[in-house]
Enzyme design. Structure first.
Site, PDB file in Angstrom:
ATOM      1  N   LYS A   1      -4.310  -6.576   3.980  1.00  0.00           N
ATOM      2  CA  LYS A   1      -4.339  -5.492   2.982  1.00  0.00           C
ATOM      3  C   LYS A   1      -5.777  -5.180   2.561  1.00  0.00           C
ATOM      4  O   LYS A   1      -6.138  -4.019   2.350  1.00  0.00           O
ATOM      5  CB  LYS A   1      -3.508  -5.902   1.756  1.00  0.00           C
ATOM      6  CG  LYS A   1      -3.564  -4.912   0.582  1.00  0.00           C
ATOM      7  CD  LYS A   1      -3.174  -3.493   0.995  1.00  0.00           C
ATOM      8  CE  LYS A   1      -2.824  -2.609  -0.192  1.00  0.00           C
ATOM      9  NZ  LYS A   1      -3.847  -2.484  -1.224  1.00  0.00           N
TER      10      LYS A   1
ATOM     11  N   SER B   1       0.825  -1.207   0.000  1.00  0.00           N
ATOM     12  CA  SER B   1       0.000   0.000   0.000  1.00  0.00           C
ATOM     13  C   SER B   1       0.854   1.250   0.000  1.00  0.00           C
ATOM     14  O   SER B   1       1.870   1.326   0.686  1.00  0.00           O
ATOM     15  CB  SER B   1      -0.912   0.023   1.229  1.00  0.00           C
ATOM     16  OG  SER B   1      -1.653   1.228   1.259  1.00  0.00           O
TER      17      SER B   1
ATOM     18  N   GLU C   1      -9.776   2.297   4.414  1.00  0.00           N
ATOM     19  CA  GLU C   1      -9.515   3.441   3.531  1.00  0.00           C
ATOM     20  C   GLU C   1     -10.820   3.958   2.914  1.00  0.00           C
ATOM     21  O   GLU C   1     -11.048   5.176   2.844  1.00  0.00           O
ATOM     22  CB  GLU C   1      -8.548   3.000   2.434  1.00  0.00           C
ATOM     23  CG  GLU C   1      -8.180   4.055   1.416  1.00  0.00           C
ATOM     24  CD  GLU C   1      -7.295   3.471   0.328  1.00  0.00           C
ATOM     25  OE1 GLU C   1      -7.598   3.692  -0.867  1.00  0.00           O
ATOM     26  OE2 GLU C   1      -6.310   2.774   0.663  1.00  0.00           O
TER      27      GLU C   1
ATOM     28  N   HIS D   1      -7.275  -3.135   5.244  1.00  0.00           N
ATOM     29  CA  HIS D   1      -6.689  -1.795   5.089  1.00  0.00           C
ATOM     30  C   HIS D   1      -7.478  -1.003   4.055  1.00  0.00           C
ATOM     31  O   HIS D   1      -7.844   0.159   4.277  1.00  0.00           O
ATOM     32  CB  HIS D   1      -5.226  -1.917   4.660  1.00  0.00           C
ATOM     33  CG  HIS D   1      -4.625  -0.650   4.116  1.00  0.00           C
ATOM     34  ND1 HIS D   1      -4.894  -0.186   2.831  1.00  0.00           N
ATOM     35  CD2 HIS D   1      -3.784   0.261   4.654  1.00  0.00           C
ATOM     36  CE1 HIS D   1      -4.244   0.932   2.628  1.00  0.00           C
ATOM     37  NE2 HIS D   1      -3.563   1.238   3.724  1.00  0.00           N
ATOM     38  N   ASN D   2      -7.753  -1.609   2.917  1.00  0.00           N
ATOM     39  CA  ASN D   2      -8.475  -0.904   1.854  1.00  0.00           C
ATOM     40  C   ASN D   2      -9.909  -0.600   2.261  1.00  0.00           C
ATOM     41  O   ASN D   2     -10.454   0.456   1.916  1.00  0.00           O
ATOM     42  CB  ASN D   2      -8.456  -1.737   0.571  1.00  0.00           C
ATOM     43  CG  ASN D   2      -7.119  -1.679  -0.137  1.00  0.00           C
ATOM     44  OD1 ASN D   2      -6.098  -1.373   0.469  1.00  0.00           O
ATOM     45  ND2 ASN D   2      -7.100  -1.990  -1.409  1.00  0.00           N
TER      46      ASN D   2
END
Length: 482
Positions: A183, A128, A190, A186-187
């Site tokens: 990940k 990222s 986000e 995480h997105n």
């Protein structure tokens, strides 16, 4: 000369990651399906004695030190599977294949099993940071074949972002699909961060009537406090940017948001794990709604809200707005880490939540000072019942909930959508409720489907059924009792 690592895929992330690795002293072999792209790169940006281009897979793999390390920076899905098939004839036992794209963790688990059966090692790693992060230091989240990590640790920790204390924004996530799952979450976080900021921007513009200069100044001020983050920083820059005619460029951009699928995957994973990921879910749906541009424009001709203009003190409401954004952000991250905790338990990944928060502190899109608070909370209590019960977050929400309520009440009266702020407060009020109306829901389920219920005056796990109409039988549906 044999190369330390091979990178396949020279799109934006691949190119910049190659340059990053070479700048750290690693020798990199590169390959792209389109030979012309490889040749253009190695004769241009990638012209270096540390980088060598190859136009066929056999030579590319043959140029690598053993055990060979091949990292794919490819579009998720079939392109990854197809390239693995091209690699297999040229690999030997113990070689390592790394997927650095945004692959679904289910695919990573499947590919890991396939390659390990062949004596190979497989790593699914989240990367990222976008273009700048790939070049200067991203956040890297590897997981998969545990015995492959020692062969990658030096490369990944050297090329990832470095924090002020000298630590690297890379750490081992766990076995299986842990790296790509982290990940993915995480997105999803986000998505939530971005939507919360967008709702705050609309509140400033449409409820408070602030111009672009005032909006810019507010975000720039917030960047100096608790809300300091990469996304708030770029929002301050965006709101100040002028088009060629001197007017704000932001107001000329079509209000239709794109997405690549990781937000949807996060929501699906939450449903699979039974985790209430309501705020992040709303952020995904907000993007879906935004894309119905023509339908929304048509509806705007037929419906108007019952609009109440704001006539209170501007400084007070802006203070409330900043606190509301911060409180909603806390709730969003609590939901995201709750999903990580549930998945870690289900898959046996033994995730280190303090480490995850720390490696997101630099390089990645959601980097912020706020993540230090999360890292500290999980350092003190590695497996809390919920992040919101950590003293800092508990006290912040207790003191800040009034601001969240004030912003929502004002926004609702003004007729603007605040789906993620709404979801944050609804989750908080549900979370802090000692008793919810699910007792009625269970009675309804038992009435029409004999799904049974538990009683507050009996131990958990003891199930009951009532013949509500007097005409039903005693057969129950135990399959759906939970």
């Amino acid at each position: 000369m044999k190369h330390t690592i091979g990178i396949a895929g020279l799109a934006v992330m691949g190119e910049n990651l190659v340059l990053n690795m070479a700048s750290k002293g690693f020798s990199v072999a590169v390959y792209n399906r389109t030979a012309a792209k490889t040749e253009k790169f190695v004769s241009g940006r990638g012209k270096s004695d540390k980088i060598e281009g190859f136009t066929n897979v056999a030579d590319f793999v043959g140029s690598l030190e053993k055990p060979r390390r091949v990292m794919m920076m490819l579009k998720a899905g079939n392109p990854v599977d197809q390239f693995i098939e091209q690699l297999l004839p040229h690999l030997e036992k113990g070689d390592i294949v790394i997927d650095g794209g945004n692959s679904n963790y289910h695919d990573t688990i499947r590919r890991l099993a396939l390659l390990e059966k062949k004596g190979l090692r497989y790593i699914g790693t989240g990367v990222s940071g976008g273009e700048e992060g790939a070049l200067k230091g991203p956040s890297i989240m590897p997981g998969g074949s545990t015995d492959a990590w020692p062969y990658l640790k030096d490369i990944f920790t050297s090329t990832s972002a470095q924090l002020a204390d000298g630590s690297s924004c890379c750490d081992w996530m766990g076995s299986g699909g842990a790296g790509h799952f982290v990940k993915m979450v995480h997105n999803g976080i986000e998505y939530g961060d971005m939507q919360l900021i967008c709702e705050t921007y609309q509140f400033m513009k449409d409820v408070l009537g602030m111009d672009s200069t005032a909006i810019h100044q507010t975000f720039a001020t917030w960047q100096k406090g608790n809300l300091n983050s990469y996304l708030v920083e770029i929002t301050a820059d965006i709101t100040a940017y002028k088009d060629s005619d001197g007017s704000p460029l932001l107001e000329k951009i079509l209000d239709a948001a794109g997405q690549k699928g990781t937000g949807k995957w996060t929501v699906n994973a939450a449903l699979d794990c039974g985790v209430p990921l309501s705020l992040i879910s709303e952020s995904v749906f907000a993007r879906c709604l935004s894309n119905n541009v023509e339908l929304r424009q048509q509806a705007a001709e037929h419906f108007t809200g019952v609009v109440t203009a704001y006539n209170g003190d501007m400084n007070t409401i802006i203070d409330h707005l900043g606190v509301a954004l911060y409180c909603a952000k806390i709730i969003s991250y609590a939901q995201g880490f709750g999903l990580l905790q549930a998945a870690g338990d289900e898959f046996g990944w033994n995730l280190d939540f303090a480490s995850i928060a720390r490696i997101w502190r630099g390089g990645c899109i959601i980097r912020s000072v706020f993540l230090d608070r999360i890292a500290d909370a999980y350092q003190e209590s590695p497996q809390p019942a919920n992040m919101l019960l950590a003293p800092y977050f508990r006290d912040t929400l207790q003191n800040g909930q009034a601001s969240l309520r004030e912003v929502l009440a004002t926004g609702i009266r003004a007729g603007i959508p605040l789906p993620c702020h709404n979801a944050a407060l609804a989750y908080f009020d549900g979370f802090r409720s000692g008793r919810l109306p699910a007792n009625l829901l269970q009675a309804q389920r038992d009435y029409f489907g004999a799904h049974m219920y538990e009683r507050i005056d009996r131990p958990r796990g003891e199930w009951f059924h009532t013949n509500w109409t007097g005409t039903g039988g005693n057969t129950t549906s135990t399959t759906y009792s939970k």
